[in-house]
Enzyme design. Sequence first.
Site, PDB file in Angstrom:
ATOM      1  N   HIS A   1       0.910  -1.393   0.070  1.00 57.49           N
ATOM      2  CA  HIS A   1      -0.006  -0.117   0.143  1.00 57.49           C
ATOM      3  C   HIS A   1       0.860   1.152   0.058  1.00 57.49           C
ATOM      4  O   HIS A   1       1.730   1.277   0.731  1.00 57.49           O
ATOM      5  CB  HIS A   1      -0.975  -0.088   1.330  1.00 57.49           C
ATOM      6  CG  HIS A   1      -2.174  -0.986   1.125  1.00 57.49           C
ATOM      7  ND1 HIS A   1      -3.383  -0.374   1.076  1.00 57.49           N
ATOM      8  CD2 HIS A   1      -2.260  -2.398   0.757  1.00 57.49           C
ATOM      9  CE1 HIS A   1      -4.325  -1.432   0.608  1.00 57.49           C
ATOM     10  NE2 HIS A   1      -3.422  -2.474   0.625  1.00 57.49           N
TER      11      HIS A   1
ATOM     12  N   TYR B   1     -10.145   5.727   6.165  1.00 53.62           N
ATOM     13  CA  TYR B   1     -10.856   6.333   7.707  1.00 53.62           C
ATOM     14  C   TYR B   1     -12.176   7.377   7.373  1.00 53.62           C
ATOM     15  O   TYR B   1     -11.666   8.364   6.589  1.00 53.62           O
ATOM     16  CB  TYR B   1      -9.644   6.947   8.221  1.00 53.62           C
ATOM     17  CG  TYR B   1      -8.449   5.924   8.741  1.00 53.62           C
ATOM     18  CD1 TYR B   1      -8.494   5.198   9.746  1.00 53.62           C
ATOM     19  CD2 TYR B   1      -7.434   5.909   7.708  1.00 53.62           C
ATOM     20  CE1 TYR B   1      -7.568   4.483   9.845  1.00 53.62           C
ATOM     21  CE2 TYR B   1      -6.448   5.186   7.809  1.00 53.62           C
ATOM     22  CZ  TYR B   1      -6.514   4.146   8.977  1.00 53.62           C
ATOM     23  OH  TYR B   1      -5.370   3.244   9.190  1.00 53.62           O
TER      24      TYR B   1
ATOM     25  N   PRO C   1      -6.064   1.227  18.374  1.00 54.66           N
ATOM     26  CA  PRO C   1      -5.775   0.593  17.096  1.00 54.66           C
ATOM     27  C   PRO C   1      -5.976   1.698  15.870  1.00 54.66           C
ATOM     28  O   PRO C   1      -5.703   0.943  15.065  1.00 54.66           O
ATOM     29  CB  PRO C   1      -6.997  -0.559  17.005  1.00 54.66           C
ATOM     30  CG  PRO C   1      -7.887   0.039  17.944  1.00 54.66           C
ATOM     31  CD  PRO C   1      -7.335   0.966  18.779  1.00 54.66           C
TER      32      PRO C   1
ATOM     33  N   LYS D   1      -0.795   0.062  15.192  1.00 54.84           N
ATOM     34  CA  LYS D   1       0.791   0.321  15.562  1.00 54.84           C
ATOM     35  C   LYS D   1       0.971  -1.165  16.479  1.00 54.84           C
ATOM     36  O   LYS D   1       2.179  -1.391  16.643  1.00 54.84           O
ATOM     37  CB  LYS D   1       1.031   1.183  16.144  1.00 54.84           C
ATOM     38  CG  LYS D   1       1.007   2.763  15.087  1.00 54.84           C
ATOM     39  CD  LYS D   1       1.905   2.367  14.178  1.00 54.84           C
ATOM     40  CE  LYS D   1       2.224   3.547  13.367  1.00 54.84           C
ATOM     41  NZ  LYS D   1       2.972   3.271  11.971  1.00 54.84           N
TER      42      LYS D   1
ATOM     43  N   TYR E   1       2.886   7.187  10.363  1.00 54.27           N
ATOM     44  CA  TYR E   1       1.986   6.186   9.669  1.00 54.27           C
ATOM     45  C   TYR E   1       2.768   4.946   9.301  1.00 54.27           C
ATOM     46  O   TYR E   1       2.474   3.801   9.588  1.00 54.27           O
ATOM     47  CB  TYR E   1       1.135   6.735   8.877  1.00 54.27           C
ATOM     48  CG  TYR E   1      -0.188   5.846   8.497  1.00 54.27           C
ATOM     49  CD1 TYR E   1      -1.547   5.532   9.188  1.00 54.27           C
ATOM     50  CD2 TYR E   1      -0.308   5.130   7.418  1.00 54.27           C
ATOM     51  CE1 TYR E   1      -2.252   4.679   9.132  1.00 54.27           C
ATOM     52  CE2 TYR E   1      -1.226   4.242   7.071  1.00 54.27           C
ATOM     53  CZ  TYR E   1      -2.360   4.076   7.765  1.00 54.27           C
ATOM     54  OH  TYR E   1      -3.298   3.267   7.451  1.00 54.27           O
TER      55      TYR E   1
END
Length: 417
Positions: free
Chosen positions: A95, A224, A316, A320, A411
Amino acid sequence: MHTLKGTPAHLTGGPAGVKLPRMARTQVGIVGAGPAGLVLAHLLGERGIESVVLERHTRDYIEHRVRAGLLEHRTVELLREHGLGGRMLELGQVHRGTELRFDGQRHRIPYSDLYGGRTMLVYPQQELVADLVRLRLAADGEIVFEADDVALHDIESERPSLTYRENGACHELECGFIAGCDGFHGVSRPSIPPGALTTYGFELPFAWLGIIAAVAPSTSEIIYALHERGFAGHMLRTNEISRFYLQVEPDDDIANWPDDRIWFELRTRFATNDGWTLREGPILEKSITDMRSFIAEPMRHGRLFLAGDAAHIVPPSGAKGMNLAISDARVLSEALAAWYGSGSTALLDSYSETCLRRVWRVQEFSNWMSWMIHKIPDGVPDASFRRRLQRAQLEYLTTSPSAAASFAENYVGLEDV
Ligand code: APR
């Protein structure tokens, strides 16, 4: 066989190289066969350091337990460099960006472009656990499944030990060191005397209802979405299976969530102005998870070293937990290798501090992200003020290249923290 090659005589009770009864002694006793415990066992084994992993559950159970599935660039590199990533690299999905949705608008953050081309890999945790178990057993590593009543003893001494029951029979395992890799609800952290640890904890005022659905994903990148009804997340697993999350109340009950209601909420919260549609399918699993932050410091007491969820939990949102667990395992393996190689305690002494630097960075990022993507409940003090801050935060992140670059490095996973 547990021969204590290279183990100082004060640990073996005899000269190095002596063969000892099976299961009687090992250099590192590892409690828990999650990502932390299994990666540690591999990295130690590669350096000729013996370990035994004690796992409470069956092999089948841990290989099918649904967990996270997003691997940071550095986690992938570590597994690849140590020959543990063959199946992951074959089956995992690379990704390069993620999508934030709010007000029906879609905003892509191309994190790979923003962080030196580094990518993320979607690969379910239980698949990785299955790979690590298979490779460990193939390398003659020892994993005791269904180890009951694991208990830690004499962790402040130079000869700590583990006791457990296997098929009803009691066993004792004398160890040079113990690695507590048994997750948040494990037995290792509570074995540390009260007062020796400082703990930090925070319960976020939201929970995640997570589902696994037998349906192809409706997106090629993780989404998200923030909606006035709450957060919705579209995660990825495989081409046939998708993972979704819905923000619910912390005390909500799964019985309140029939499948139709879940799909209605997902459709509503993901809706866009450009006609994006959600594919729906049979729900295979559903559960509600609290969102909690927790850190225990230091991550060591005597000869017990905590790693992974045993020492810290992050919400969550940033996916991570597994990455931190594997990072701890790497740091601990290097510290133990230095000790067994040269007797140096320097890396063992700095283990906790080294890990905690990353843990707190990730904790801050995961909290920051959690507050950005969830509907702030009415009961939260200054909720309306916080909602306006949240809006400013989302607008900044989706319009400023600098803000997006900062998101990207956190991220994807900072390299050198
Ligand atoms: N005795 C033996 N084994 C135990 C005990 C016990 N008393 N208690 C727990 N275990 C085992 C669990 O069954 C599990 O297999 O320890 C293992 C801990 O694994 P994880 O919970 O996966 O923890 P960790 O390796 O730190 O990995 C963290 O897991 O919880 C997810 O999202 C989290 O992705 C993160 C990752």
